[in-house]
Motif scaffolding. Structure first.
Motif, mmCIF file in Angstrom:
data_model
loop_
_atom_site.group_PDB
_atom_site.id
_atom_site.type_symbol
_atom_site.label_atom_id
_atom_site.label_comp_id
_atom_site.label_asym_id
_atom_site.label_seq_id
_atom_site.Cartn_x
_atom_site.Cartn_y
_atom_site.Cartn_z
ATOM 1 N N GLU A 248 0.814 -1.231 0.000
ATOM 2 C CA GLU A 248 0.000 0.000 0.000
ATOM 3 C C GLU A 248 0.842 1.272 0.000
ATOM 4 O OE1 GLU A 248 0.885 -1.138 4.227
ATOM 5 O OE2 GLU A 248 0.220 -2.178 2.423
ATOM 6 N N THR A 249 2.172 1.164 -0.041
ATOM 7 C CA THR A 249 3.035 2.343 0.004
ATOM 8 C C THR A 249 2.792 3.241 -1.212
ATOM 9 O OG1 THR A 249 4.734 1.007 1.068
ATOM 10 C CG2 THR A 249 5.419 3.147 0.206
ATOM 11 N N PRO A 250 2.569 4.550 -1.013
ATOM 12 C CA PRO A 250 2.376 5.461 -2.152
ATOM 13 C C PRO A 250 3.620 5.488 -3.050
ATOM 14 C CG PRO A 250 1.759 6.519 -0.080
ATOM 15 C CD PRO A 250 2.443 5.232 0.280
ATOM 16 N N LEU A 251 3.413 5.802 -4.308
ATOM 17 C CA LEU A 251 4.522 5.881 -5.252
ATOM 18 C C LEU A 251 5.399 7.081 -4.944
ATOM 19 C CD1 LEU A 251 2.708 5.094 -8.633
ATOM 20 C CD2 LEU A 251 4.129 3.555 -7.271
ATOM 21 N N TRP A 252 6.701 6.902 -5.169
ATOM 22 C CA TRP A 252 7.641 8.030 -5.109
ATOM 23 C C TRP A 252 7.248 9.034 -6.187
ATOM 24 C CZ3 TRP A 252 11.848 8.824 -1.870
ATOM 25 C CH2 TRP A 252 12.763 9.822 -2.256
ATOM 26 N N GLY A 253 7.432 10.314 -5.905
ATOM 27 C CA GLY A 253 7.000 11.362 -6.823
ATOM 28 C C GLY A 253 7.439 11.148 -8.257
ATOM 29 N N GLY A 254 6.487 11.144 -9.186
ATOM 30 C CA GLY A 254 6.797 11.025 -10.607
ATOM 31 C C GLY A 254 7.053 9.609 -11.084
ATOM 32 N N CYS A 255 6.943 8.619 -10.191
ATOM 33 C CA CYS A 255 7.247 7.238 -10.566
ATOM 34 C C CYS A 255 5.997 6.490 -11.030
ATOM 35 C CB CYS A 255 7.849 6.479 -9.382
ATOM 36 S SG CYS A 255 9.579 6.874 -9.071
ATOM 37 N N VAL A 256 6.233 5.427 -11.776
ATOM 38 C CA VAL A 256 5.207 4.420 -12.042
ATOM 39 C C VAL A 256 5.728 3.113 -11.471
ATOM 40 C CG1 VAL A 256 4.348 5.560 -14.117
ATOM 41 C CG2 VAL A 256 6.176 3.863 -14.323
ATOM 42 N N SER A 257 4.810 2.240 -11.085
ATOM 43 C CA SER A 257 5.192 0.940 -10.542
ATOM 44 C C SER A 257 4.773 -0.124 -11.538
ATOM 45 C CB SER A 257 4.520 0.701 -9.185
ATOM 46 O OG SER A 257 5.045 -0.465 -8.571
ATOM 47 N N ILE A 258 5.726 -0.934 -11.996
ATOM 48 C CA ILE A 258 5.453 -1.904 -13.046
ATOM 49 C C ILE A 258 5.953 -3.285 -12.641
ATOM 50 C CG2 ILE A 258 5.536 -0.188 -14.908
ATOM 51 C CD1 ILE A 258 8.390 -1.155 -15.467
ATOM 52 N N PRO A 259 5.363 -4.344 -13.197
ATOM 53 C CA PRO A 259 5.890 -5.696 -12.930
ATOM 54 C C PRO A 259 7.345 -5.797 -13.376
ATOM 55 C CG PRO A 259 3.743 -5.809 -14.000
ATOM 56 C CD PRO A 259 4.165 -4.371 -14.051
ATOM 57 N N VAL A 260 8.139 -6.517 -12.631
ATOM 58 C CA VAL A 260 9.569 -6.622 -12.927
ATOM 59 C C VAL A 260 9.803 -7.174 -14.337
ATOM 60 C CG1 VAL A 260 11.713 -7.769 -12.269
ATOM 61 C CG2 VAL A 260 10.231 -6.808 -10.509
ATOM 62 N N ALA A 261 9.021 -8.179 -14.743
ATOM 63 C CA ALA A 261 9.193 -8.759 -16.086
ATOM 64 C C ALA A 261 8.960 -7.713 -17.162
ATOM 65 C CB ALA A 261 8.238 -9.934 -16.268
ATOM 66 N N GLU A 262 7.994 -6.818 -16.928
ATOM 67 C CA GLU A 262 7.699 -5.766 -17.916
ATOM 68 C C GLU A 262 8.842 -4.762 -17.990
ATOM 69 O OE1 GLU A 262 4.128 -2.555 -18.634
ATOM 70 O OE2 GLU A 262 3.656 -4.427 -17.590
ATOM 71 N N LEU A 263 9.486 -4.526 -16.850
ATOM 72 C CA LEU A 263 10.644 -3.627 -16.832
ATOM 73 C C LEU A 263 11.695 -4.085 -17.834
ATOM 74 C CD1 LEU A 263 12.553 -1.464 -15.480
ATOM 75 C CD2 LEU A 263 13.217 -3.275 -13.907
ATOM 76 N N PHE A 264 11.990 -5.384 -17.843
ATOM 77 C CA PHE A 264 13.034 -5.903 -18.735
ATOM 78 C C PHE A 264 12.545 -6.010 -20.174
ATOM 79 C CE2 PHE A 264 14.645 -7.328 -14.611
ATOM 80 C CZ PHE A 264 15.972 -6.951 -14.722
ATOM 81 N N ALA A 265 11.256 -6.193 -20.365
ATOM 82 C CA ALA A 265 10.736 -6.427 -21.716
ATOM 83 C C ALA A 265 10.427 -5.142 -22.467
ATOM 84 C CB ALA A 265 9.471 -7.288 -21.639
#
Length: 278
Positions: A248-265
């Motif tokens: 439930e932690t809010p996102l760091w300013g200006g960030c998006v949170s994505i699945p790790v696999a999507e990060l690499f792909a």
């Protein structure tokens, strides 16, 4: 190439550096489609109109691909010319470059111009070496070389002194919620424009400082060690931390949170962060 989305293009280019080259390649592809009807330009003058193409690139393509009688003067050729003529002027000076280019133009053969241009480049790359002692004993034009005769080959070519590389200290944060990673996009211009990166803090920080800043227990912060990345004019000195965050932690300013696999792909991450991508 003309139609691909920029994020896809930059992801395919990831790790090669000089990302503006990828953008210029795409701009040139679009010019070829829009202005030349999909036909690759086959004259020196047309090649010069393409984004990212200067005199050297246009000369290389025109001579090698189309046997057009035009020089292709890169750093290797400038070095060979400076030594052949025992010329101690600064080869990075625009007027000197222009004069050397004209000299090469005058000695070009009428045919197989691409082979001739490549031979000069290879002479510089393999024999008339940029760092260390040139292999004068193996040089096919040794008898023509005025620097070899004068014993000045190690002092040439003359270049402008480069400014000292600026050092920047950064703390790189891998902010992890279960199965996800937070990243942020860099500005649309400047260094590594529009690429994605891990959030960073200016300066080098300790685990305790990172834990306090993010309001997490110290044991949630894992040091990932230091890393250095050198650009042409800047050196990044980094310290990385992996930070485990509750879902439930809010996102760091200006960030998006994505699945790790999507990060690499899907997301182009600069090789500057290679140590932390692991």
């Amino acid at each position: 190439l003309a139609q691909v989305e920029e994020d896809r293009l930059l992801k395919l280019w990831q790790g090669l550096g000089y990302y503006n080259r990828a953008r210029n390649l795409q701009k040139a592809a679009r010019q070829i489609m829009d202005q030349f009807g999909g036909r690759f330009p086959n004259t020196y003058e047309e090649l010069l109109t393409l984004s990212g193409v200067g005199e050297y690139t246009a000369g290389a393509i025109a001579s090698i691909a189309f046997d057009i009688r035009v020089p292709a003067v890169d750093g290797n050729v400038l070095r060979v010319a400076a030594r052949l003529m025992n010329d101690a002027r600064n080869i990075e000076d625009t007027a000197v470059k222009k004069e050397f280019r004209q000299i090469v133009w005058e000695v070009l053969p009428q045919h197989r111009v691409g082979d001739f241009n490549q031979s000069l480049m290879e002479l510089g790359a393999l024999i008339c070496l940029p760092n260390g002692r040139p292999l004068c004993e193996s040089c096919p034009v040794r008898d023509l070389c005025q620097a070899c005769a004068a014993g000045t080959q190690l002092a040439l070519p003359t270049r402008q002194k480069k400014p000292r590389r600026r050092k920047e200290e950064k703390t790189v944060l891998l902010l992890c919620r279960p199965g996800e990673e937070q990243i942020t996009q860099r500005p649309a211009d400047g260094l590594l424009a529009s690429l994605w990166e891990f959030p960073t803090l200016p300066g080098l920080h300790t685990s305790a400082e990172v834990a306090e800043l993010l309001s997490v227990p110290t044991e949630a912060v894992t040091p990932l060690g230091p890393a250095t990345h050198i650009f042409t004019h800047i050196e990044w000195q980094m310290q990385g931390y992996r930070v485990e965050l509750p879902p439930e932690t809010p996102l760091w300013g200006g960030c998006v949170s994505i699945p790790v696999a999507e990060l690499f792909a899907s997301y182009p991450i600069p090789s500057a962060y290679a140590a932390y991508l692991k």
